[in-house]
Design a protein around this motif. Structure first.
Motif, PDB file in Angstrom:
ATOM      1  N   GLU A 251       0.831  -1.194   0.000  1.00  0.00           N
ATOM      2  CA  GLU A 251       0.000   0.000   0.000  1.00  0.00           C
ATOM      3  C   GLU A 251       0.870   1.249   0.000  1.00  0.00           C
ATOM      4  O   GLU A 251       2.058   1.211   0.355  1.00  0.00           O
ATOM      5  CB  GLU A 251      -0.941  -0.012   1.206  1.00  0.00           C
ATOM      6  N   VAL A 252       0.260   2.348  -0.407  1.00  0.00           N
ATOM      7  CA  VAL A 252       0.985   3.618  -0.490  1.00  0.00           C
ATOM      8  C   VAL A 252       1.675   3.937   0.831  1.00  0.00           C
ATOM      9  O   VAL A 252       2.844   4.339   0.865  1.00  0.00           O
ATOM     10  CB  VAL A 252       0.028   4.762  -0.888  1.00  0.00           C
ATOM     11  N   GLU A 253       0.963   3.748   1.919  1.00  0.00           N
ATOM     12  CA  GLU A 253       1.513   4.118   3.224  1.00  0.00           C
ATOM     13  C   GLU A 253       2.722   3.257   3.583  1.00  0.00           C
ATOM     14  O   GLU A 253       3.671   3.742   4.198  1.00  0.00           O
ATOM     15  CB  GLU A 253       0.442   4.016   4.308  1.00  0.00           C
ATOM     16  N   GLU A 254       2.706   1.982   3.193  1.00  0.00           N
ATOM     17  CA  GLU A 254       3.865   1.138   3.477  1.00  0.00           C
ATOM     18  C   GLU A 254       5.068   1.566   2.642  1.00  0.00           C
ATOM     19  O   GLU A 254       6.195   1.587   3.131  1.00  0.00           O
ATOM     20  CB  GLU A 254       3.561  -0.336   3.225  1.00  0.00           C
ATOM     21  N   ILE A 255       4.832   1.888   1.385  1.00  0.00           N
ATOM     22  CA  ILE A 255       5.940   2.345   0.543  1.00  0.00           C
ATOM     23  C   ILE A 255       6.563   3.600   1.150  1.00  0.00           C
ATOM     24  O   ILE A 255       7.781   3.735   1.240  1.00  0.00           O
ATOM     25  CB  ILE A 255       5.454   2.619  -0.890  1.00  0.00           C
ATOM     26  N   ARG A 256       5.714   4.526   1.585  1.00  0.00           N
ATOM     27  CA  ARG A 256       6.210   5.740   2.229  1.00  0.00           C
ATOM     28  C   ARG A 256       7.020   5.386   3.472  1.00  0.00           C
ATOM     29  O   ARG A 256       8.125   5.900   3.680  1.00  0.00           O
ATOM     30  CB  ARG A 256       5.047   6.643   2.621  1.00  0.00           C
ATOM     31  N   SER A 257       6.505   4.493   4.295  1.00  0.00           N
ATOM     32  CA  SER A 257       7.166   4.134   5.547  1.00  0.00           C
ATOM     33  C   SER A 257       8.511   3.458   5.294  1.00  0.00           C
ATOM     34  O   SER A 257       9.515   3.792   5.946  1.00  0.00           O
ATOM     35  CB  SER A 257       6.255   3.205   6.350  1.00  0.00           C
ATOM     36  N   VAL A 258       8.546   2.506   4.352  1.00  0.00           N
ATOM     37  CA  VAL A 258       9.803   1.820   4.039  1.00  0.00           C
ATOM     38  C   VAL A 258      10.829   2.810   3.514  1.00  0.00           C
ATOM     39  O   VAL A 258      12.003   2.807   3.934  1.00  0.00           O
ATOM     40  CB  VAL A 258       9.559   0.694   3.016  1.00  0.00           C
ATOM     41  N   MET A 259      10.396   3.667   2.599  1.00  0.00           N
ATOM     42  CA  MET A 259      11.330   4.620   2.010  1.00  0.00           C
ATOM     43  C   MET A 259      11.854   5.602   3.053  1.00  0.00           C
ATOM     44  O   MET A 259      13.063   5.865   3.119  1.00  0.00           O
ATOM     45  CB  MET A 259      10.669   5.382   0.864  1.00  0.00           C
ATOM     46  N   LEU A 260      10.990   6.133   3.887  1.00  0.00           N
ATOM     47  CA  LEU A 260      11.446   7.105   4.884  1.00  0.00           C
ATOM     48  C   LEU A 260      12.395   6.453   5.890  1.00  0.00           C
ATOM     49  O   LEU A 260      13.397   7.066   6.292  1.00  0.00           O
ATOM     50  CB  LEU A 260      10.247   7.719   5.607  1.00  0.00           C
ATOM     51  N   GLY A 261      12.106   5.206   6.284  1.00  0.00           N
ATOM     52  CA  GLY A 261      13.029   4.515   7.174  1.00  0.00           C
ATOM     53  C   GLY A 261      14.387   4.334   6.530  1.00  0.00           C
ATOM     54  O   GLY A 261      15.428   4.520   7.178  1.00  0.00           O
ATOM     55  N   HIS A 262      14.385   3.970   5.263  1.00  0.00           N
ATOM     56  CA  HIS A 262      15.631   3.803   4.513  1.00  0.00           C
ATOM     57  C   HIS A 262      16.396   5.125   4.438  1.00  0.00           C
ATOM     58  O   HIS A 262      17.611   5.175   4.669  1.00  0.00           O
ATOM     59  CB  HIS A 262      15.294   3.293   3.113  1.00  0.00           C
ATOM     60  N   LEU A 263      15.678   6.214   4.133  1.00  0.00           N
ATOM     61  CA  LEU A 263      16.348   7.513   3.999  1.00  0.00           C
ATOM     62  C   LEU A 263      16.971   7.962   5.313  1.00  0.00           C
ATOM     63  O   LEU A 263      18.103   8.466   5.334  1.00  0.00           O
ATOM     64  CB  LEU A 263      15.367   8.573   3.497  1.00  0.00           C
ATOM     65  N   HIS A 264      16.267   7.767   6.409  1.00  0.00           N
ATOM     66  CA  HIS A 264      16.835   8.172   7.702  1.00  0.00           C
ATOM     67  C   HIS A 264      18.086   7.353   8.030  1.00  0.00           C
ATOM     68  O   HIS A 264      19.052   7.891   8.601  1.00  0.00           O
ATOM     69  CB  HIS A 264      15.783   8.043   8.807  1.00  0.00           C
ATOM     70  N   GLN A 321      -2.006   9.004  -1.825  1.00  0.00           N
ATOM     71  CA  GLN A 321      -2.929   8.290  -0.944  1.00  0.00           C
ATOM     72  C   GLN A 321      -4.351   8.831  -1.069  1.00  0.00           C
ATOM     73  O   GLN A 321      -5.321   8.098  -0.835  1.00  0.00           O
ATOM     74  CB  GLN A 321      -2.449   8.388   0.503  1.00  0.00           C
ATOM     75  N   SER A 322      -4.473  10.080  -1.461  1.00  0.00           N
ATOM     76  CA  SER A 322      -5.808  10.644  -1.647  1.00  0.00           C
ATOM     77  C   SER A 322      -6.518  10.023  -2.849  1.00  0.00           C
ATOM     78  O   SER A 322      -7.735  10.122  -2.976  1.00  0.00           O
ATOM     79  CB  SER A 322      -5.718  12.163  -1.835  1.00  0.00           C
ATOM     80  N   GLN A 323      -5.735   9.374  -3.738  1.00  0.00           N
ATOM     81  CA  GLN A 323      -6.315   8.787  -4.932  1.00  0.00           C
ATOM     82  C   GLN A 323      -6.521   7.272  -4.815  1.00  0.00           C
ATOM     83  O   GLN A 323      -7.483   6.727  -5.331  1.00  0.00           O
ATOM     84  CB  GLN A 323      -5.412   9.070  -6.136  1.00  0.00           C
ATOM     85  N   ASP A 324      -5.594   6.586  -4.126  1.00  0.00           N
ATOM     86  CA  ASP A 324      -5.695   5.138  -4.005  1.00  0.00           C
ATOM     87  C   ASP A 324      -4.765   4.690  -2.889  1.00  0.00           C
ATOM     88  O   ASP A 324      -3.708   5.289  -2.681  1.00  0.00           O
ATOM     89  CB  ASP A 324      -5.277   4.470  -5.324  1.00  0.00           C
ATOM     90  N   THR A 325      -5.145   3.649  -2.169  1.00  0.00           N
ATOM     91  CA  THR A 325      -4.298   3.192  -1.060  1.00  0.00           C
ATOM     92  C   THR A 325      -3.305   2.133  -1.490  1.00  0.00           C
ATOM     93  O   THR A 325      -2.344   1.848  -0.785  1.00  0.00           O
ATOM     94  CB  THR A 325      -5.152   2.611   0.081  1.00  0.00           C
ATOM     95  N   ARG A 326      -3.508   1.512  -2.667  1.00  0.00           N
ATOM     96  CA  ARG A 326      -2.633   0.430  -3.101  1.00  0.00           C
ATOM     97  C   ARG A 326      -2.098   0.721  -4.499  1.00  0.00           C
ATOM     98  O   ARG A 326      -2.774   1.306  -5.326  1.00  0.00           O
ATOM     99  CB  ARG A 326      -3.372  -0.909  -3.100  1.00  0.00           C
ATOM    100  N   ILE A 327      -0.873   0.307  -4.738  1.00  0.00           N
ATOM    101  CA  ILE A 327      -0.209   0.610  -5.998  1.00  0.00           C
ATOM    102  C   ILE A 327       0.234  -0.673  -6.671  1.00  0.00           C
ATOM    103  O   ILE A 327       0.782  -1.567  -6.023  1.00  0.00           O
ATOM    104  CB  ILE A 327       1.004   1.525  -5.770  1.00  0.00           C
ATOM    105  N   GLN A 328       0.008  -0.757  -7.967  1.00  0.00           N
ATOM    106  CA  GLN A 328       0.511  -1.875  -8.758  1.00  0.00           C
ATOM    107  C   GLN A 328       1.681  -1.381  -9.601  1.00  0.00           C
ATOM    108  O   GLN A 328       1.605  -0.336 -10.224  1.00  0.00           O
ATOM    109  CB  GLN A 328      -0.588  -2.417  -9.687  1.00  0.00           C
TER     110      GLN A 328
END
Length: 343
Positions: A251-264, A321-328
């Protein structure tokens, strides 16, 4: 799969890629399903041991065992010294690079250029195996060019000398990353040796991983470019191999979370300025193929501070995320992210 005394959690391996498989990336991939990761190349030149880059590449703090460090060079004695140095600094497996096709590596007769000189290959392998008391592994290609495929001969030599696992990219040095991977050659090598063989090249989906394992008989698969910006590919493949079914797309939120953790982790590992710059390519890979990402990636490369970077990322993902919660992701969007110094 087992390498020396180390039994791996699975047979999915992160490929060594210069400038990519640093400690934060290796740790993230292992967290998301990889059973093993090989470091980016560490210089065999002792004059550079004190350099900031080399010290960073030899930093394995907090990394899940076994810790595998790849060394590159063309002088047997210097490579043996480099192996000892890295074992003294935490390496539990030494991997020798005879697979990198990059010109700046091959021009000094290292990487896949060594495949042209089998006597030198033998000298290097014997020197490194004798120098350390940890498992030594080897990464090769199918040969120098399509008229000179000598992977079977090199693989047999390596096993006789004491190499404990072999990773093989299914292209020649001359092919670089062009054309299709030669799974027939990988299968031929597997039939010729008894040590574990890890297949590498064009493995971009769970289905492809299953196909390569079955077609070649390889003991494991090594994934490089397809994991850039998509480190969860390892858990997707692990799940598919175990069940025959696909995991839901993140899901969009997981991608954001994984990426932000990686960046930090990158900011902490490299420091603010270098970390911010290194982060740019990872942000580009994470967002490649996402809706409205082209303009976002272009603007990202103009930002000069961590705060600007993080704010832009959150704005972009809030929009998604305002458009869709999951990404293909389409397969062709994750296959080729540009050439890196992949071994």
């Amino acid at each position: 799969m087992q390498i020396g005394p180390y039994k791996l959690r699975n047979n999915l391996v992160v490929a060594p890629m210069a400038g990519v498989t640093d400690r934060p990336f290796r740790m993230l991939c292992k967290k998301l399903g990889a059973g093993y990761a090989v470091s980016e190349m560490v210089t065999s030149n002792s004059l550079l041991y004190g350099s900031e880059k080399t010290l960073r590449r030899a930093n394995h703090e907090g990394e899940v065992a076994p810790i595998s460090v790849q060394i590159a060079g063309a002088d047997p004695k210097i490579l043996a010294d480099a192996a000892r140095y890295n074992v003294d600094h935490g390496a539990q497996v030494i991997d020798i690079n005879m697979g990198c096709p990059a010109k700046k590596i091959c021009n000094v007769m290292a990487g896949s250029a060594l495949l042209k000189d089998e006597p030198l290959v033998s000298q290097i392998l014997k020197a490194v195996v004798a120098a350390v008391d940890v498992p030594v592994t080897l990464k090769i290609r199918t040969g120098w060019d399509k008229q000179n495929r000598n992977a079977v001969a090199v693989a047999r030599m390596a096993e006789d000398i004491g190499i404990q696992a072999l990773a093989m990219h299914g292209r020649t040095r001359a092919c670089a990353y062009m054309g299709d991977a030669e799974y027939d050659t990988i299968a031929e090598v597997k039939q010729a040796i008894n040590i574990p063989l890890i297949a590498n090249g064009d493995i971009t989906t769970p289905e492809k991983a299953k196909f390569v394992l079955e077609y070649t008989g390889a003991d494991g698969v090594m994934i490089g470019r397809a994991a850039q910006g998509r480190p969860w590919i390892f858990r997707e493949i692990e799940h598919y191999l175990a069940t025959g079914e696909h995991m839901p797309a993140p899901e969009v939120e997981e991608i954001r979370s994984v990426m932000l953790g990686h960046l930090h982790d990158l900011y902490e590992f490299y420091g603010d300025l270098t970390g911010m710059r290194v982060a740019r390519k990872h942000i580009s890979w994470y967002t490649k193929g996402l809706k409205d990402s082209s303009n976002f990636r272009h603007a990202m490369n103009q930002l000069q501070t961590i705060d600007e970077q993080l704010n832009a990322i959150n704005d972009f993902f809030n929009h998604l995320q305002s458009q869709d919660t999951r990404i293909q992701y389409a397969t062709d969007e994750v296959e080729a992210n540009g050439e890196v110094l992949a071994a």
